[in-house]
Enzyme design. Structure first.
Site, mmCIF file in Angstrom:
data_model
loop_
_atom_site.group_PDB
_atom_site.id
_atom_site.type_symbol
_atom_site.label_atom_id
_atom_site.label_comp_id
_atom_site.label_asym_id
_atom_site.label_seq_id
_atom_site.Cartn_x
_atom_site.Cartn_y
_atom_site.Cartn_z
ATOM 1 N N PHE A 19 0.844 -1.020 -0.003
ATOM 2 C CA PHE A 19 -0.012 0.016 -0.149
ATOM 3 C C PHE A 19 0.794 1.153 0.067
ATOM 4 O O PHE A 19 0.853 2.037 -0.812
ATOM 5 C CB PHE A 19 -0.901 -0.171 0.984
ATOM 6 C CG PHE A 19 -1.722 1.247 1.628
ATOM 7 C CD1 PHE A 19 -2.402 1.891 0.625
ATOM 8 C CD2 PHE A 19 -1.589 1.895 2.791
ATOM 9 C CE1 PHE A 19 -2.955 3.015 0.837
ATOM 10 C CE2 PHE A 19 -2.419 2.976 2.976
ATOM 11 C CZ PHE A 19 -2.930 3.744 2.106
ATOM 12 N N ASP A 63 12.214 -12.021 -2.501
ATOM 13 C CA ASP A 63 12.180 -12.028 -1.161
ATOM 14 C C ASP A 63 13.175 -11.587 -0.157
ATOM 15 O O ASP A 63 14.378 -11.981 -0.518
ATOM 16 C CB ASP A 63 11.945 -13.720 -0.659
ATOM 17 C CG ASP A 63 11.210 -13.757 0.674
ATOM 18 O OD1 ASP A 63 11.450 -12.688 1.605
ATOM 19 O OD2 ASP A 63 10.769 -14.821 0.930
ATOM 20 N N ILE A 64 12.775 -10.504 0.402
ATOM 21 C CA ILE A 64 14.091 -9.971 1.382
ATOM 22 C C ILE A 64 14.612 -10.785 2.432
ATOM 23 O O ILE A 64 15.857 -10.434 2.859
ATOM 24 C CB ILE A 64 13.590 -8.729 2.146
ATOM 25 C CG1 ILE A 64 14.413 -7.665 2.160
ATOM 26 C CG2 ILE A 64 12.533 -9.090 3.198
ATOM 27 C CD1 ILE A 64 13.904 -6.341 2.706
ATOM 28 N N LEU A 85 10.702 -0.198 2.967
ATOM 29 C CA LEU A 85 9.413 -0.553 3.547
ATOM 30 C C LEU A 85 9.028 -1.866 3.565
ATOM 31 O O LEU A 85 7.778 -2.199 4.259
ATOM 32 C CB LEU A 85 8.266 0.451 2.709
ATOM 33 C CG LEU A 85 8.279 1.828 2.689
ATOM 34 C CD1 LEU A 85 9.409 2.433 2.079
ATOM 35 C CD2 LEU A 85 6.740 2.148 2.078
ATOM 36 N N ALA A 86 9.673 -2.851 2.878
ATOM 37 C CA ALA A 86 9.264 -4.240 3.151
ATOM 38 C C ALA A 86 9.066 -4.780 4.440
ATOM 39 O O ALA A 86 10.041 -4.598 5.178
ATOM 40 C CB ALA A 86 10.203 -5.024 2.156
ATOM 41 N N GLN A 88 6.509 -7.544 7.199
ATOM 42 C CA GLN A 88 5.357 -8.178 7.866
ATOM 43 C C GLN A 88 4.431 -7.042 8.543
ATOM 44 O O GLN A 88 5.263 -6.677 9.627
ATOM 45 C CB GLN A 88 5.462 -9.539 8.469
ATOM 46 C CG GLN A 88 4.305 -10.281 8.897
ATOM 47 C CD GLN A 88 3.270 -9.612 9.737
ATOM 48 O OE1 GLN A 88 2.225 -9.042 9.142
ATOM 49 N NE2 GLN A 88 3.419 -9.687 11.093
ATOM 50 N N TYR A 155 5.066 -8.427 16.410
ATOM 51 C CA TYR A 155 5.148 -7.275 15.394
ATOM 52 C C TYR A 155 5.875 -5.883 16.042
ATOM 53 O O TYR A 155 7.099 -5.753 15.322
ATOM 54 C CB TYR A 155 3.928 -6.846 14.792
ATOM 55 C CG TYR A 155 4.038 -5.568 14.057
ATOM 56 C CD1 TYR A 155 4.665 -5.723 12.742
ATOM 57 C CD2 TYR A 155 3.419 -4.517 14.395
ATOM 58 C CE1 TYR A 155 5.098 -4.409 11.982
ATOM 59 C CE2 TYR A 155 3.812 -3.325 13.640
ATOM 60 C CZ TYR A 155 4.232 -3.393 12.506
ATOM 61 O OH TYR A 155 4.396 -2.200 11.682
ATOM 62 N N LYS A 159 9.984 -4.719 15.060
ATOM 63 C CA LYS A 159 10.117 -3.455 14.547
ATOM 64 C C LYS A 159 11.266 -2.623 15.476
ATOM 65 O O LYS A 159 12.034 -1.962 14.954
ATOM 66 C CB LYS A 159 8.958 -2.660 14.245
ATOM 67 C CG LYS A 159 8.049 -3.140 13.006
ATOM 68 C CD LYS A 159 9.016 -2.809 11.909
ATOM 69 C CE LYS A 159 8.078 -2.697 10.622
ATOM 70 N NZ LYS A 159 9.004 -2.507 9.519
#
Length: 359
Positions: A19, A63-64, A85-86, A88, A155, A159
């Protein structure tokens, strides 16, 4: 941010099929940048990336987590500026697949930064994390960049860990080369073209288009909502500043003014009004795993050091978002809708600069 800076710059956007990545790639393309992407194939249907017919040179589908593929892609594309930005990017998906979340968000970030060590032309790197990187004792105070990192769910913790990875690469490798590397912590973004699961506006649009009632788990949760162009404008300005003066730029919050933070219920009330139809069933906040009840960012550092100012207030943001989906249903192209929002956003920034100069 100045438009002529970007003309001809080689820019790599990871997560370009998502997005935010789709919006960013389109904006960079309009600024005249040579944009390449690195991402998995679009994860939703519909997909803004597909509706925009891509805005990057070549597919860049990989895939990163694949270290060799990432390195080869970086060496081929020879980026000067990188936006990472990649990720989950969903809290509930992190609960379902914690190891995968850490693999993508932590090791994926390390893979990219390690590859960029071999990128001779790179000058500016922006690693995008989240407003959820902070240890949150629910004090009701806005978070500043100096507050401790944390994360009670996989998550958020992944980060926060990505922040530490980025800081270590900056001090160990990039600072000596005068390559600017900073992290960007943005609030909850909304805007047209998001179809991800477990996000408020996409869930609402799906339900209301189907004539169903939207069930909301935590209507009283407060978040720093903002239009997707707000943080993207911040990222562009940050990358440009890193190019010219990389020293001392480490982490920045990008969020709305404090008074613009709002509850989930308040945002849905506005969304329902502007969408023109729909229904909402409010839960009592006890469903599902833990999520923060109050989360607000202090963007004073970005304002003082980067000249960052939010341009659209919450009501304008929600109106534009819901009208985007309605107009898409009525046959307007996604590209036309996105470009119109970008033009209006730039115009709003110029107008605000004139007001501040006059004041």
């Amino acid at each position: 941010m100045t438009a002529n800076f970007w003309y001809g710059k080689r820019v790599l956007v990871t997560g370009h099929t998502g997005f935010k990545g789709s919006w960013l790639a389109l904006w960079l393309k309009e600024l005249g940048a040579e944009v390449t992407g690195l991402s998995l194939a679009p994860q939703t249907e519909p997909s803004l990336h597909r509706l925009l017919d891509g805005a990057c040179e070549g597919p860049g589908i990989l895939d990163i987590r694949d270290r060799t593929a990432v390195l080869n892609h970086v060496l081929r594309s020879r980026p000067q500026i990188v936006f990472h930005l990649a990720a989950q990017a969903l809290v509930r998906a992190g609960y379902r697949n914690p190891a995968e979340t850490y693999d993508i968000n932590v090791l994926g970030t390390a893979n990219l930064l390690d590859a960029l060590r071999a990128a001779e032309d790179v000058r500016s790197i922006v690693v995008v994390t989240t407003d959820k990187v902070y240890h949150n004792p629910e004090t009701g105070l806005a978070f500043m960049e100096s507050d401790p990192l944390g994360g009670e769910d996989p998550y958020s913790a992944s980060k926060a860990a990505a922040e530490i990875v980025a800081a270590s690469y900056r001090s160990s490798y990039f600072a000596a080369r005068r390559v600017g590397l900073a992290t960007a912590r943005a609030g909850n973004v909304i805007g047209g073209g998001d179809w991800a699961e477990d996000r408020l506006i996409p869930d609402a649009v799906r339900a209301w288009q189907a004539g169903a009632t939207l069930h909301v788990r935590r209507p009283r949760a407060v978040r720093p909502w903002q239009h997707v162009l707000e943080p993207l404008g911040g990222y562009l300005g940050l990358a440009q500043r890193l190019w010219h003066a990389p020293e001392g730029l480490e982490a920045f919050n990008f969020g709305p003014d404090h008074g613009e933070a709002a509850s989930v219920g308040a945002v849905l009330t506005m969304a329902e009004r502007y969408f023109g139809r729909g229904g909402v069933l409010l839960g009592d906040g006890s469903e599902g795993p833990h999520e923060a009840g109050y989360l607000v960012l202090d963007s004073g550092k970005a304002r003082s050091e980067l000249g960052y100012y939010p341009r659209w207030r919450l009501q304008e943001t929600v109106r534009r978002t819901m009208e985007w989906y309605r107009k898409l249903d009525d046959g307007t192209s996604a590209r036309e809708l996105c470009l119109a929002d970008i033009r209006d956003f730039i115009h709003a920034g110029r107008r605000d600069m004139q007001w501040r100069a006059a004041g």
